[in-house]
Design a protein around this motif. Structure first.
Motif, PDB file in Angstrom:
ATOM      1  N   MET A   1       0.849  -1.199   0.000  1.00 20.80           N
ATOM      2  CA  MET A   1       0.000   0.000   0.000  1.00 20.80           C
ATOM      3  C   MET A   1       0.890   1.257   0.000  1.00 20.80           C
ATOM      4  O   MET A   1       1.748   1.386   0.868  1.00 20.80           O
ATOM      5  N   PRO A   2       0.719   2.135  -0.994  1.00 24.32           N
ATOM      6  CA  PRO A   2       1.590   3.312  -1.021  1.00 24.32           C
ATOM      7  C   PRO A   2       1.242   4.298   0.096  1.00 24.32           C
ATOM      8  O   PRO A   2       0.142   4.257   0.653  1.00 24.32           O
ATOM      9  N   SER A   3       2.175   5.162   0.403  1.00 23.47           N
ATOM     10  CA  SER A   3       1.921   6.191   1.414  1.00 23.47           C
ATOM     11  C   SER A   3       0.835   7.148   0.901  1.00 23.47           C
ATOM     12  O   SER A   3       0.699   7.362  -0.304  1.00 23.47           O
ATOM     13  N   ASP A   4       0.089   7.761   1.830  1.00 21.50           N
ATOM     14  CA  ASP A   4      -0.974   8.706   1.456  1.00 21.50           C
ATOM     15  C   ASP A   4      -0.433   9.924   0.709  1.00 21.50           C
ATOM     16  O   ASP A   4      -1.168  10.617   0.023  1.00 21.50           O
ATOM     17  N   LEU A   5       0.859  10.197   0.893  1.00 24.69           N
ATOM     18  CA  LEU A   5       1.431  11.403   0.284  1.00 24.69           C
ATOM     19  C   LEU A   5       2.184  11.104  -1.016  1.00 24.69           C
ATOM     20  O   LEU A   5       2.732  12.005  -1.641  1.00 24.69           O
ATOM     21  N   ARG A   6       2.184   9.851  -1.395  1.00 17.03           N
ATOM     22  CA  ARG A   6       2.940   9.408  -2.568  1.00 17.03           C
ATOM     23  C   ARG A   6       2.581  10.192  -3.821  1.00 17.03           C
ATOM     24  O   ARG A   6       3.446  10.536  -4.628  1.00 17.03           O
ATOM     25  N   HIS A   7       1.279  10.495  -3.973  1.00 17.27           N
ATOM     26  CA  HIS A   7       0.810  11.161  -5.197  1.00 17.27           C
ATOM     27  C   HIS A   7       1.372  12.580  -5.352  1.00 17.27           C
ATOM     28  O   HIS A   7       1.294  13.175  -6.416  1.00 17.27           O
ATOM     29  N   LEU A   8       1.927  13.125  -4.284  1.00 15.41           N
ATOM     30  CA  LEU A   8       2.470  14.491  -4.378  1.00 15.41           C
ATOM     31  C   LEU A   8       3.827  14.527  -5.076  1.00 15.41           C
ATOM     32  O   LEU A   8       4.312  15.574  -5.477  1.00 15.41           O
ATOM     33  N   TRP A   9       4.438  13.373  -5.204  1.00 15.91           N
ATOM     34  CA  TRP A   9       5.736  13.277  -5.891  1.00 15.91           C
ATOM     35  C   TRP A   9       5.520  12.782  -7.320  1.00 15.91           C
ATOM     36  O   TRP A   9       4.567  12.012  -7.564  1.00 15.91           O
ATOM     37  N   THR A  10       6.429  13.184  -8.203  1.00 19.12           N
ATOM     38  CA  THR A  10       6.272  12.761  -9.604  1.00 19.12           C
ATOM     39  C   THR A  10       7.078  11.496  -9.900  1.00 19.12           C
ATOM     40  O   THR A  10       7.347  11.185 -11.067  1.00 19.12           O
ATOM     41  N   LEU A  11       7.474  10.794  -8.873  1.00 18.63           N
ATOM     42  CA  LEU A  11       8.221   9.549  -9.052  1.00 18.63           C
ATOM     43  C   LEU A  11       7.405   8.561  -9.895  1.00 18.63           C
ATOM     44  O   LEU A  11       6.169   8.550  -9.813  1.00 18.63           O
ATOM     45  N   GLU A  12       8.093   7.723 -10.661  1.00 16.79           N
ATOM     46  CA  GLU A  12       7.391   6.722 -11.483  1.00 16.79           C
ATOM     47  C   GLU A  12       6.435   5.917 -10.613  1.00 16.79           C
ATOM     48  O   GLU A  12       6.810   5.475  -9.515  1.00 16.79           O
ATOM     49  N   LYS A  13       5.233   5.701 -11.127  1.00 15.03           N
ATOM     50  CA  LYS A  13       4.147   5.138 -10.313  1.00 15.03           C
ATOM     51  C   LYS A  13       4.474   3.781  -9.689  1.00 15.03           C
ATOM     52  O   LYS A  13       4.237   3.557  -8.507  1.00 15.03           O
ATOM     53  N   GLU A  14       5.016   2.869 -10.501  1.00 16.54           N
ATOM     54  CA  GLU A  14       5.229   1.507  -9.988  1.00 16.54           C
ATOM     55  C   GLU A  14       6.580   1.325  -9.301  1.00 16.54           C
ATOM     56  O   GLU A  14       6.864   0.266  -8.757  1.00 16.54           O
ATOM     57  N   ARG A  15       7.394   2.358  -9.352  1.00 13.39           N
ATOM     58  CA  ARG A  15       8.757   2.221  -8.831  1.00 13.39           C
ATOM     59  C   ARG A  15       8.747   2.219  -7.298  1.00 13.39           C
ATOM     60  O   ARG A  15       8.078   3.040  -6.674  1.00 13.39           O
ATOM     61  N   ILE A  16       9.509   1.296  -6.710  1.00 16.90           N
ATOM     62  CA  ILE A  16       9.670   1.307  -5.247  1.00 16.90           C
ATOM     63  C   ILE A  16      10.962   2.064  -4.989  1.00 16.90           C
ATOM     64  O   ILE A  16      12.056   1.512  -5.088  1.00 16.90           O
ATOM     65  N   PHE A  17      10.808   3.334  -4.708  1.00 18.25           N
ATOM     66  CA  PHE A  17      11.967   4.224  -4.667  1.00 18.25           C
ATOM     67  C   PHE A  17      12.463   4.360  -3.228  1.00 18.25           C
ATOM     68  O   PHE A  17      11.899   5.095  -2.429  1.00 18.25           O
ATOM     69  N   CYS A  26      11.817  15.647  -5.537  1.00 17.30           N
ATOM     70  CA  CYS A  26      10.979  16.829  -5.241  1.00 17.30           C
ATOM     71  C   CYS A  26       9.505  16.521  -5.424  1.00 17.30           C
ATOM     72  O   CYS A  26       9.123  15.929  -6.435  1.00 17.30           O
ATOM     73  N   PRO A  27       8.656  17.006  -4.520  1.00 15.78           N
ATOM     74  CA  PRO A  27       7.222  16.954  -4.795  1.00 15.78           C
ATOM     75  C   PRO A  27       6.895  17.886  -5.969  1.00 15.78           C
ATOM     76  O   PRO A  27       7.683  18.790  -6.271  1.00 15.78           O
ATOM     77  N   GLU A  28       5.716  17.674  -6.546  1.00 13.59           N
ATOM     78  CA  GLU A  28       5.340  18.453  -7.734  1.00 13.59           C
ATOM     79  C   GLU A  28       5.303  19.958  -7.451  1.00 13.59           C
ATOM     80  O   GLU A  28       5.699  20.758  -8.298  1.00 13.59           O
ATOM     81  N   PHE A  29       4.861  20.337  -6.255  1.00 16.56           N
ATOM     82  CA  PHE A  29       4.742  21.784  -5.988  1.00 16.56           C
ATOM     83  C   PHE A  29       6.120  22.455  -5.988  1.00 16.56           C
ATOM     84  O   PHE A  29       6.255  23.634  -6.327  1.00 16.56           O
ATOM     85  N   VAL A  30       7.160  21.701  -5.647  1.00 15.89           N
ATOM     86  CA  VAL A  30       8.513  22.261  -5.641  1.00 15.89           C
ATOM     87  C   VAL A  30       8.990  22.481  -7.079  1.00 15.89           C
ATOM     88  O   VAL A  30       9.581  23.516  -7.408  1.00 15.89           O
ATOM     89  N   ILE A  31       8.678  21.518  -7.926  1.00 14.49           N
ATOM     90  CA  ILE A  31       9.072  21.655  -9.338  1.00 14.49           C
ATOM     91  C   ILE A  31       8.355  22.871  -9.948  1.00 14.49           C
ATOM     92  O   ILE A  31       8.953  23.663 -10.669  1.00 14.49           O
TER      93      ILE A  31
END
Ligand code: PLP
Length: 397
Positions: A1-17, A26-31
């Motif tokens: 289960m991904p973290s609730d805040l995961r969607h705020l980052w633009t990291l590749e969706k399936e990647r376990i980073f 960086c989260p999207e708002f930083v970019i």
């Protein structure tokens, strides 16, 4: 289960980073914030650099100063911690036979700088061998203190070591060395946003830290703190207009560091918004972020140790938001020191997990380092543990 805040980052969706530690993310708002400053720069470059920049960067230094409990005047922007370390070491003068202390867990790029500078002056590099696994911060303190001699001029200490992920007892060490007239260069690459830092209270001569790691700021944003009484002898790596510019009511340190040539400064401009915006992501702000990441790193580490049947390599108090474990089994043979460990590639390609794996002669071992950031979840370390059990041929019972 991904973290609730995961969607705020633009990291590749399936990647376990699981490697925030190397370059941050960086989260999207930083970019978006960085792009805003880049757009402004390109709309009217002369106005941007000549009229807007001084005030904007002052605001950024003020935001950092209040985050770090130090004066904005004692801070300068650099692009990364490597440059921060180079700036200090290449400004200093040593006598032949002077000693520079450095633990064997130091980041290799910074260690190279020490060796390079020491070689130029005929200074001696004294490497302090710290064990890993390690039982307590006291061991570090005793070994470091006992390596201090009358010829020791400078010591480089990490806030958190890169290969072994150890939170160092840097407060006590700084106070010990500075009180003996030994300058402390704190390599806080893993510092701001990872652990609380109070630079005035700490009293180190020099501190450098990456904002692009644990503050989640854009890449290329880092700072250098130079204690007020040391500023006269530190020059930027690039000598520019500020070297001769009439002083007015400011200092040479400010003139020299505030302009080192044309470059993209959008990452530095974004810092106030990054500090504020990140704090708004979690109830309790930055303290809660650091605590969350610390707890998750310990949980992840414990889970891995249990599944791999190994002892925890250090006490919890020596963990911040990254944790290194020594993998069981043989170190795979390699021809060259920097040859990548095949397990890193297998985890990446077969399991979609990004996590560093490497072997190292000093301290000797085959290591894996996890990071814990708001976008990570405990399930991701579970998946890593399962993959490791299979790939290392361990019994999963
Ligand atoms: C302890 C330490 N020092 C210095 C650095 C260098 O950081 P940068 O590549 O941003 O200069 C790192 C990077 O991971 C690090 O972990």
């Amino acid at each position: 289960m991904p973290s609730d805040l995961r969607h705020l980052w633009t990291l590749e969706k399936e990647r376990i980073f699981l490697n925030h530690g190397s370059f941050g993310a960086c989260p999207e708002f930083v970019i978006a914030e960085q792009r805003k400053w880049q757009d402004l720069m390109e709309q009217e470059p002369v106005r941007f650099f000549e009229e807007l920049m001084p005030d904007v960067l002052l605001k950024s230094r003020e935001a950092l100063g209040s985050f770090l409990s130090c004066s904005a005047d004692d801070l300068a922007f650099v692009s990364n911690a490597t440059s921060g370390v180079n700036t200090i070491l290449r400004s200093l003068h040593f006598e032949e036979g002077d000693e520079i202390l450095v633990p064997n867990h130091a980041y290799q790029a910074c260690r190279n700088t020490i060796d390079f500078v020491a070689g130029r002056w005929g200074a001696k590099v004294v490497e302090v061998a710290l064990p890993f696994p390690i039982d307590s911060p006291q061991t570090v303190i005793e070994l470091m203190k006992s390596a201090c001699s009358e010829r020791t001029k400078l010591v480089m200490i990490d806030t958190v070591t890169s290969p072994t992920g150890l939170r160092m007892p840097f407060e006590e060490l700084t106070s010990f060395f500075e009180s003996r007239g030994v300058e402390v260069l704190l390599d806080a690459a893993h510092g701001i946003g990872m652990i609380p830092l109070n630079l005035d209270e700490l009293g180190a001569s020099y501190v450098t830290s990456n904002c692009h790691k644990w503050l989640c700021a854009p890449k290329g944003s880092a700072f250098l703190y130079v204690r007020n009484d040391k500023q006269g002898k530190i020059q930027p790596l690039t000598i520019s207009h500020g070297h001769t510019f009439p002083l007015g009511d400011t200092t040479r340190f400010r003139h020299e560091f505030d302009w080192t040539g044309t470059q993209d400064i959008s990452g530095w401009c974004a810092l106030p918004a990054v500090i504020e915006g990140m704090a708004e992501l979690v109830d309790g702000g930055w303290d809660a972020i650091m605590q969350h990441n610390h707890n998750l790193a310990i949980q992840g580490r414990d889970l891995l140790c249990q599944r791999l049947g190994i002892q925890q390599p250090c006490p919890n108090e020596m963990i911040a938001c990254i944790s290194t474990i020594k993998l069981p089994g043989e170190i795979p043979p390699k021809e060259k020191l920097h040859e990548p460990d095949p397990l890193h590639h297998i985890l990446s390609e077969k399991y979609n997990i990004q996590v560093p794996v490497w072997s190292w002669p000093n301290p000797e071992g085959r290591y894996l380092r996890i990071s814990a950031q708001l976008y990570n979840s405990i399930e991701q370390y579970e998946l890593l543990a399962e993959a490791l059990v299979i790939e290392l041929g361990l019994n999963s019972d």
